[in-house]
Design a protein around this motif. Structure first.
Motif, PDB file in Angstrom:
ATOM      1  N   PHE A   4       9.772   9.721   6.495  1.00 21.37           N
ATOM      2  CA  PHE A   4       9.805   8.909   7.417  1.00 21.37           C
ATOM      3  C   PHE A   4      10.137   9.112   8.625  1.00 21.37           C
ATOM      4  N   HIS A   5      10.576  10.343   9.006  1.00 23.55           N
ATOM      5  CA  HIS A   5      11.219  10.945  10.204  1.00 23.55           C
ATOM      6  C   HIS A   5      10.170  11.871  10.950  1.00 23.55           C
ATOM      7  N   LYS A   6       9.067  11.973  10.605  1.00 27.82           N
ATOM      8  CA  LYS A   6       8.060  12.603  11.305  1.00 27.82           C
ATOM      9  C   LYS A   6       7.368  11.744  12.236  1.00 27.82           C
ATOM     10  N   GLY A   7       7.310  12.521  13.571  1.00 27.29           N
ATOM     11  CA  GLY A   7       6.380  11.801  14.426  1.00 27.29           C
ATOM     12  C   GLY A   7       4.992  11.725  14.267  1.00 27.29           C
ATOM     13  N   LYS A   8       4.220  11.151  15.159  1.00 29.51           N
ATOM     14  CA  LYS A   8       2.634  11.083  14.996  1.00 29.51           C
ATOM     15  C   LYS A   8       2.115  12.391  14.928  1.00 29.51           C
ATOM     16  N   LEU A  67      16.194   0.537 -11.157  1.00 25.06           N
ATOM     17  CA  LEU A  67      15.951   1.885 -11.714  1.00 25.06           C
ATOM     18  C   LEU A  67      14.604   2.237 -11.826  1.00 25.06           C
ATOM     19  N   PHE A  68      13.630   1.189 -12.195  1.00 26.29           N
ATOM     20  CA  PHE A  68      12.332   1.604 -12.135  1.00 26.29           C
ATOM     21  C   PHE A  68      11.544   1.548 -10.735  1.00 26.29           C
ATOM     22  N   GLU A  69      12.173   0.924  -9.744  1.00 27.09           N
ATOM     23  CA  GLU A  69      11.835   0.965  -8.576  1.00 27.09           C
ATOM     24  C   GLU A  69      11.750   2.512  -8.078  1.00 27.09           C
ATOM     25  N   HIS A  70      12.426   3.299  -8.655  1.00 29.48           N
ATOM     26  CA  HIS A  70      12.330   4.708  -8.156  1.00 29.48           C
ATOM     27  C   HIS A  70      11.056   5.437  -8.063  1.00 29.48           C
ATOM     28  N   PHE A  71      10.248   4.834  -8.957  1.00 32.43           N
ATOM     29  CA  PHE A  71       8.858   5.329  -9.010  1.00 32.43           C
ATOM     30  C   PHE A  71       8.043   4.995  -7.675  1.00 32.43           C
ATOM     31  N   LEU A  72       8.737   4.130  -6.937  1.00 30.23           N
ATOM     32  CA  LEU A  72       7.984   3.796  -5.782  1.00 30.23           C
ATOM     33  C   LEU A  72       8.339   4.240  -4.466  1.00 30.23           C
ATOM     34  N   PHE A  73       9.268   5.260  -4.612  1.00 30.99           N
ATOM     35  CA  PHE A  73       9.917   6.315  -3.539  1.00 30.99           C
ATOM     36  C   PHE A  73       9.494   7.724  -3.839  1.00 30.99           C
ATOM     37  N   SER A  74       8.471   8.101  -3.014  1.00 32.91           N
ATOM     38  CA  SER A  74       8.101   9.777  -3.244  1.00 32.91           C
ATOM     39  C   SER A  74       9.162  10.422  -2.329  1.00 32.91           C
ATOM     40  N   GLU A  75       9.556  11.477  -2.952  1.00 32.27           N
ATOM     41  CA  GLU A  75      10.151  12.481  -2.097  1.00 32.27           C
ATOM     42  C   GLU A  75       9.465  13.073  -1.215  1.00 32.27           C
ATOM     43  N   SER A 134       0.873  -0.982  -0.046  1.00 31.38           N
ATOM     44  CA  SER A 134       0.150   0.091  -0.077  1.00 31.38           C
ATOM     45  C   SER A 134       0.876   1.282  -0.002  1.00 31.38           C
ATOM     46  N   LEU A 135       2.129   1.262   0.633  1.00 30.59           N
ATOM     47  CA  LEU A 135       2.993   2.301   0.703  1.00 30.59           C
ATOM     48  C   LEU A 135       3.488   2.403  -0.780  1.00 30.59           C
ATOM     49  N   GLU A 136       3.874   1.550  -1.353  1.00 31.99           N
ATOM     50  CA  GLU A 136       4.540   1.680  -2.513  1.00 31.99           C
ATOM     51  C   GLU A 136       3.533   2.375  -3.593  1.00 31.99           C
ATOM     52  N   LEU A 137       2.214   2.065  -3.508  1.00 34.26           N
ATOM     53  CA  LEU A 137       0.995   2.416  -4.483  1.00 34.26           C
ATOM     54  C   LEU A 137       0.995   3.850  -4.281  1.00 34.26           C
ATOM     55  N   TYR A 138       0.827   4.152  -2.754  1.00 29.54           N
ATOM     56  CA  TYR A 138       0.628   5.599  -2.515  1.00 29.54           C
ATOM     57  C   TYR A 138       1.790   6.546  -3.167  1.00 29.54           C
ATOM     58  N   SER A 139       2.938   5.895  -2.995  1.00 28.34           N
ATOM     59  CA  SER A 139       4.079   6.484  -3.375  1.00 28.34           C
ATOM     60  C   SER A 139       4.153   6.714  -5.043  1.00 28.34           C
ATOM     61  N   LEU A 140       3.682   5.777  -5.821  1.00 26.95           N
ATOM     62  CA  LEU A 140       3.472   5.577  -7.213  1.00 26.95           C
ATOM     63  C   LEU A 140       2.547   6.809  -7.651  1.00 26.95           C
ATOM     64  N   LYS A 141       1.585   6.959  -6.971  1.00 23.48           N
ATOM     65  CA  LYS A 141       0.683   7.877  -7.312  1.00 23.48           C
ATOM     66  C   LYS A 141       1.245   9.391  -6.883  1.00 23.48           C
TER      67      LYS A 141
END
Length: 598
Positions: free
Chosen positions: A290-294, A278-286, A33-40
């Motif tokens: 990941f260092h934000k608190g709740k 290379l194409f997995e870069h699309f699954l990591f949104s800038e 689900s995280l990868e899909l969110y990043s791709l979108k």
């Protein structure tokens, strides 16, 4: 009796609907689900919109992946992605790169499709070829015209596309959809010798060399030296050598499918592995932090990320990042990238078997020997010294021509040795995982066979040895009346031989013999021989820090032992006597030859 209403069959789904359904299957089975969110999120930031429809334009993919402009690869990447985006209805290509299409492209390029499609559909070689090929009658005609002396050249090229039918990957996709009878589909247009243009493929190979060492979150612009100056030149040289395995650019403008599949299967089995990270870069949104608190506030990570080790811990005159990537196309990258240690370099340690033995023999994991030099064309062609005639006289009379066309005179060969090195007495060492290969000016591979076990030989010069040196695929030194009389070195059918002074080498490929310790080439089905003057010899140890630590400890122990022996033998305090003893041993003074270890 009442009239029974017949059930109306549902209308068949359109190609567009089926593609969307396949994209949903891939999204559900192949992404978190995280990868899909990043791709979108990535798609949203990149997409161009027209009538409320988002899609990626040409150049967007290369720009987002930070592919260097100097490669000129952007149109080729866009053609490839637009073709794969039509999967499995490849006759509809090129497709618009919408979100669903990008899900399909990324699933196929990252090999995630294996989680959904059958095991028999594991190979995507056909799909990649078709995505890079052109189907131009004029292009095919120029290829026919350049096939000199071949009466059936046109028939060969016209039929070359036949192997592209019945793509198992496409059939598996239809099976996963469960909606279509694949026997009724024609996924390949009427082709006229589909080919990948040579210039396009050269650019694509350069990209593959760049991405070979990538991890999913590595950036292509992290090492600018690879695409500038000497780094760019070595990248082009490696790409030209690999391209030469696929086609002769002087005779043929493009790569045909049969040749494409044959070279990849025989010489470059891991050629496309770098496309996945290379194409997995699309699954990591800038945009994701990941260092934000709740509560949404930023916080510092507990530990800063560790800096990555360089691809090569040491430098050599032969080995560089491009050579390393080239070898990763047939040796697993896990053994190579950030794992090699330079054990021996003739330029620094001296071109002698004694130095070689002292530096290499204590390494307990696999090693890679590289040797490069200048081609010797005939017996009168010796560049730097007068030793060449003796070398020519030690070899059987020349029967074969050289192994590659063109003007290139630099030759580079190598051997992957899976076992520790040792002295050869009656039997060779190495094992069936030994790989003999050529890197320049053409890429080729000669895997170990089981016809005999003459894999690796290391023989010191001595009075009882007629022929010393380092050889691969040659019989070990044995008392042989025939060779004693002739004074010639026995060469194996497929072999590499380096003389004991590391001045000259000889590579032999007797195709008619069907091989010996090493198999014959799958791409050069003819006899050839390369004789060359050695310029550099290097040996690299495959292993990490632990192996390097053990080797350093061994070297330190040997240094202490040598120092202890020196003090025992030379501890008299009489400097003149000590010097006379060293001169008698040939270690100092005018009597020292600096040659091979006796």
């Amino acid at each position: 009796m009442g009239q029974v209403l017949s059930e109306e069959k549902p209308a068949p789904l359109s190609h567009e609907e089926l593609v969307k359904e396949l994209a949903n299957i891939f999204a559900d089975k192949c992404f978190t689900s995280l990868e899909l969110y990043s791709l979108k999120q990535v798609f949203k930031s990149l997409a161009h919109h027209e009538q409320r429809v988002g899609y990626l334009k040409e150049g967007t993919i290369a720009k987002y992946l930070k592919v260097p402009d100097i490669l000129g690869i952007s149109p080729v990447l866009f053609q490839m992605a637009s073709y794969i985006a039509a999967f499995p209805f490849l006759e509809d290509a090129p497709a618009v790169l919408g979100l669903e299409q990008m899900v399909i492209v990324i699933t196929l390029m990252t090999d995630r499709y294996r989680r959904v499609l059958g095991k028999g559909a594991a190979d995507k070689t056909k799909l990649l070829f078709k995505s890079l090929a052109v189907y131009d009658r004029k292009f095919s005609k120029s290829a026919v015209d350049t096939h000199s002396g071949s009466s059936n050249a046109r028939e060969q090229i016209e039929n070359d596309g036949q192997g592209l039918d019945n793509d198992e990957l496409v059939l598996a996709a239809f099976d996963a959809l469960g909606h279509v009878n694949p026997d009724k589909l024609q996924n390949m247009p009427a082709t006229h010798g589909p080919m990948i243009p040579g210039d396009n493929f050269r650019k694509f190979i350069m990209l593959l060399l760049l991405v070979a060492p990538l991890d999913p979150q590595d950036s292509l612009d992290s090492d600018p030296d690879r695409v500038t100056g000497a780094g760019l030149q070595s990248l082009r040289t490696a790409a030209e050598s690999i391209l030469a395995a696929f086609l002769d650019v002087e005779r043929n403008p493009g790569v045909e499918y049969l040749r494409f599949s044959k070279v990849i299967a025989g010489c470059l089995p891991f050629l496309f592995q770098g496309l996945a990270p290379l194409f997995e870069h699309f699954l990591f949104s800038e945009e994701l932090d990941f260092h934000k608190g709740k509560d949404g506030t930023s916080r510092s990570p507990t530990m800063p990320p560790e800096p990555k080790q360089p691809l090569l811990q040491d430098t050599g005159s032969i080995m560089n990042a491009s050579i390393l990537s080239q070898m990763s196309f047939f040796i697993p990258g896990s053994l190579l990238f950030r794992r090699l240690r330079l054990l021996y370099a003739g330029d620094e340690d001296g071109f002698s078997m004694g130095s070689f033995e002292a530096k290499v023999f204590n390494w307990k994991t696999p090693t890679i020997l590289l040797v490069s030099g200048t081609r010797l064309l005939d017996e009168s062609d010796h560049h730097s010294n007068g030793s060449a005639p003796a070398f020519w006289a030690s070899l059987p009379p020349r029967r074969f021509s050289r192994g590659s066309s063109g003007e290139a005179e630099r030759l580079t060969f190598g051997v992957y040795v899976p076992e520790p090195w040792k002295l050869t007495h009656r039997e060779c060492f190495g094992g069936e995982e030994t790989i003999l290969f050529q890197l320049e000016p053409i890429h080729d591979l000669f895997r170990a066979s089981s016809l005999n076990k003459d894999y690796v030989s290391f023989t010191r010069p001595s009075a009882s040895t007629s022929h010393a040196g380092v050889s691969f695929g040659c019989p070990p030194p044995r008392p042989s009346q025939a060779y004693r009389r002739s004074g010639m070195i026995p060469l194996g059918p497929v072999s590499l031989m380096l003389d004991s002074s590391f001045e000259f080498g000889c590579f032999t490929h007797d195709y008619a013999s069907k091989g010996g310790a090493f198999q014959t080439s799958m791409i050069r089905e003819y006899n050839f021989q390369e004789r060359f003057e050695i310029g550099s010899v290097e040996v690299w140890g495959c292993g990490g820090d632990e192996e390097a630590k053990h080797q350093a400890e061994r070297w330190a122990w040997e240094a202490r032992e040598a120092e202890a022996r020196r003090r025992i033998n030379l501890g008299t305090g009489d400097i003149e006597a000590d010097r006379a003893l060293l001169e008698m041993a040939g270690l100092v003074g005018s009597n020292r030859s600096g040659g091979s270890m006796a």
